[in-house]
Design a protein around this motif. Structure first.
Motif, PDB file in Angstrom:
ATOM      1  N   ASN A   1      23.546  38.840  36.171  1.00 50.64           N
ATOM      2  CA  ASN A   1      24.656  39.177  35.279  1.00 50.64           C
ATOM      3  C   ASN A   1      25.970  39.291  36.056  1.00 50.64           C
ATOM      4  O   ASN A   1      27.007  38.803  35.610  1.00 50.64           O
ATOM      5  N   ILE A   2      25.913  39.958  37.220  1.00 46.48           N
ATOM      6  CA  ILE A   2      27.154  40.138  37.997  1.00 46.48           C
ATOM      7  C   ILE A   2      27.615  38.793  38.553  1.00 46.48           C
ATOM      8  O   ILE A   2      28.807  38.456  38.502  1.00 46.48           O
ATOM      9  N   THR A   3      26.660  38.022  39.060  1.00 48.69           N
ATOM     10  CA  THR A   3      26.985  36.718  39.635  1.00 48.69           C
ATOM     11  C   THR A   3      27.687  35.840  38.600  1.00 48.69           C
ATOM     12  O   THR A   3      28.720  35.214  38.859  1.00 48.69           O
ATOM     13  N   LYS A   4      27.131  35.850  37.407  1.00 52.72           N
ATOM     14  CA  LYS A   4      27.703  35.037  36.338  1.00 52.72           C
ATOM     15  C   LYS A   4      29.126  35.522  35.987  1.00 52.72           C
ATOM     16  O   LYS A   4      30.045  34.711  35.815  1.00 52.72           O
ATOM     17  N   ALA A   5      29.294  36.833  35.927  1.00 53.32           N
ATOM     18  CA  ALA A   5      30.616  37.380  35.580  1.00 53.32           C
ATOM     19  C   ALA A   5      31.641  37.006  36.650  1.00 53.32           C
ATOM     20  O   ALA A   5      32.787  36.669  36.333  1.00 53.32           O
ATOM     21  N   ILE A   6      31.232  37.062  37.910  1.00 43.84           N
ATOM     22  CA  ILE A   6      32.169  36.707  38.990  1.00 43.84           C
ATOM     23  C   ILE A   6      32.557  35.239  38.868  1.00 43.84           C
ATOM     24  O   ILE A   6      33.737  34.891  38.960  1.00 43.84           O
ATOM     25  N   ARG A   7      31.561  34.379  38.632  1.00 43.56           N
ATOM     26  CA  ARG A   7      31.861  32.938  38.566  1.00 43.56           C
ATOM     27  C   ARG A   7      32.702  32.591  37.329  1.00 43.56           C
ATOM     28  O   ARG A   7      33.627  31.805  37.405  1.00 43.56           O
TER      29      ARG A   7
END
Ligand code: NAG
Ligand code: NAG
Ligand code: NAG
Length: 420
Positions: free
Chosen positions: A324-330
């Motif tokens: 979830n965090i990775t996706k939000a950062i990207r």
């Protein structure tokens, strides 16, 4: 820590004047203002602490009809004693679906004074704490501050509290970036309140030369800007900024520029202009404004409220993961469209820091929820606050920093992972 610093401040600023407030048998309190007499009341809290309370004192002429969207002008004088025993309506917020107290009006420029009942032992009067509320410049009010806590915490310690509403959203911060509509009306309201306080606080036992302006979130950004603008910086002496500053994105002082993607979009917030800002940026103003003692603070998990996680079911929260965090950062925090050609490297650094650094061997959702809140905190508030502190320190401002890491049980209940 905040409490210690605060108590320190209060101890340093020792108290007073001959308060000209008079108590009647029925608990009415009378005071003068330069505009006319007012009648408030004596209040006693459950802890037995007393204060003199005046609610709904007009600090400007009602900004209605021809005065809508115009900078505030002083109130008209009155001859009969004005009743100041209840809060006046709050200023109209931009979106009030989720707001409980719906007593709003355009006619909202009324401040509230909570004063110790005794005269100060210091002939110059009590120090004065002026509170500017938050709410992203589009909502918020001072009615919810009430007068009980100001009595128990501040009147008890020899401080006068003044709570200040100001026009919000469309009414306070609409700007077309033109000379006719430069914006910053809500900031001019705050200045009008400061002038009222400077001119009148002696009648309440206060020292007009010992005014501390304190704000939270958008209120914090406001007090930062008030301490820099040539129109307001000489109206008070000390500043407390809680969770926000004038260069935060949410307070971003850009002139109105139509957004390419959303050409009809107008944000509500402070705008660089030739008047309030004197044609300068925050960074330029920091170089010329006289330094003031400043307390700046942040909270742990400052950004938790913005993550979209509070209110989700425990089952959904338990599924929150590194992905979830990775996706939000990207997708949201550092896409190419925002950070430019080096986006891959920037994303990698952010992901390493917020997802992998100090991760336990078998991370659980709570770890990622906290890191996601940290990401939001840094993104929304912290990084600019630190940048600004650096700038002010370089320019000779005495800055005291606190970190608030207490979480009340209602806050913890909104996001159980946020337990510290
Ligand atoms: C207050 O009194 C003065 C002098 O008597 C008078 O000129 C003025 O109109 C009065 N103002 C109001 C608001 O009644
Ligand atoms: C105010 O005066 C009363 C009566 O003299 C005294 O009992 C009380 O302690 C004083 N309070 C403060 C805050 O000085
Ligand atoms: C986290 O990611 C999963 C899988 O993509 C998704 O179903 C879930 O809604 C996300 N949770 C939040 C709170 O965004």
């Amino acid at each position: 820590m905040f409490k210690q610093i605060f108590t320190g401040v209060i101890l340093i600023i020792i108290l007073t004047t001959i308060a000209s407030q008079k108590l009647n048998k029925d608990n009415s309190i009378f005071a003068e203002t330069i505009y006319g007499p007012i009648e408030g009341f004596r209040h006693k809290t459950r802890n037995g602490i007393e204060s003199n309370v005046f609610l709904g004192i007009p600090y400007a002429k009602p900004p209605i009809k021809d005065l809508r969207f115009e900078p505030p002008i002083p109130p008209q004088k009155w001859n009969e004693t004005l009743q100041t025993k209840k809060f006046q309506s709050s200023c109209i917020p931009y979106n009030w679906e989720s707001i409980q107290n719906k007593d709003f009006s355009e006619d909202c420029l009324y401040l509230n004074i909570i004063a110790p009942t005794n005269s100060s032992k210091n002939a110059e009067g009590y120090p004065v704490l002026v509170y500017i509320h938050g709410g992203g410049f589009v909502f918020g009010d001072v009615v919810k501050c009430g007068f009980d806590k100001a009595t128990d915490n501040f009147a008890k310690r020899g401080l006068i509290t003044v709570t200040v509403p100001y026009r919000l959203g469309l009414y306070g911060f609409m700007s077309l970036g033109t000379a006719e509509d430069p914006g910053n009306i809500g900031l001019w309201d705050q200045i009008a309140a400061l002038k009222f306080i400077k001119d009148n606080i002696k009648y309440f036992g206060g020292n007009p030369n010992n005014i501390i302006v304190w704000g939270e979130s958008a209120g914090s950004a406001s007090v930062d800007l008030l301490s820099l603008s040539p129109h307001s910086r000489d109206l008070f002496q000390k500043v407390i900024q809680g969770s926000g500053c004038g260069i935060n994105e949410f307070a971003n002082s850009q002139p109105f520029i139509p957004d390419k993607a959303y050409p009809n979009y107008i944000g509500f917030g402070p705008r660089y202009d030739k008047n309030f800002f004197d044609g300068k940026t925050v960074e330029q103003l920091i170089k010329e404004a006289p330094p003031k003692p400043l307390i700046v603070g942040l909270m742990t998990l400052e950004g938790a409220a913005f993550t979209g996680l509070p209110g989700l079911s425990p089952e959904d929260l338990a599924k929150f993961s590194a992905k979830n965090i990775t996706k939000a950062i990207r997708k949201s925090f550092a896409p190419e469209s925002i950070v430019g050609p080096e986006f891959e490297e920037i994303q990698r650094d952010l992901i390493n820091y917020f997802v992998y650094q100090n991760a336990p061997e078998k991370p659980v959702s709570d770890f990622y929820i906290k890191r996601y809140a940290d990401l939001w905190s840094d993104f929304l508030i912290n990084q600019e606050v630190f940048n600004e502190i650096d700038l002010k320190v370089k320019n000779g401002w005495p800055v005291y920093f606190y970190l608030w890491n207490h979480m009340s049980s209602p806050v913890q209940a909104t996001l159980p992972a946020a337990k510290v």
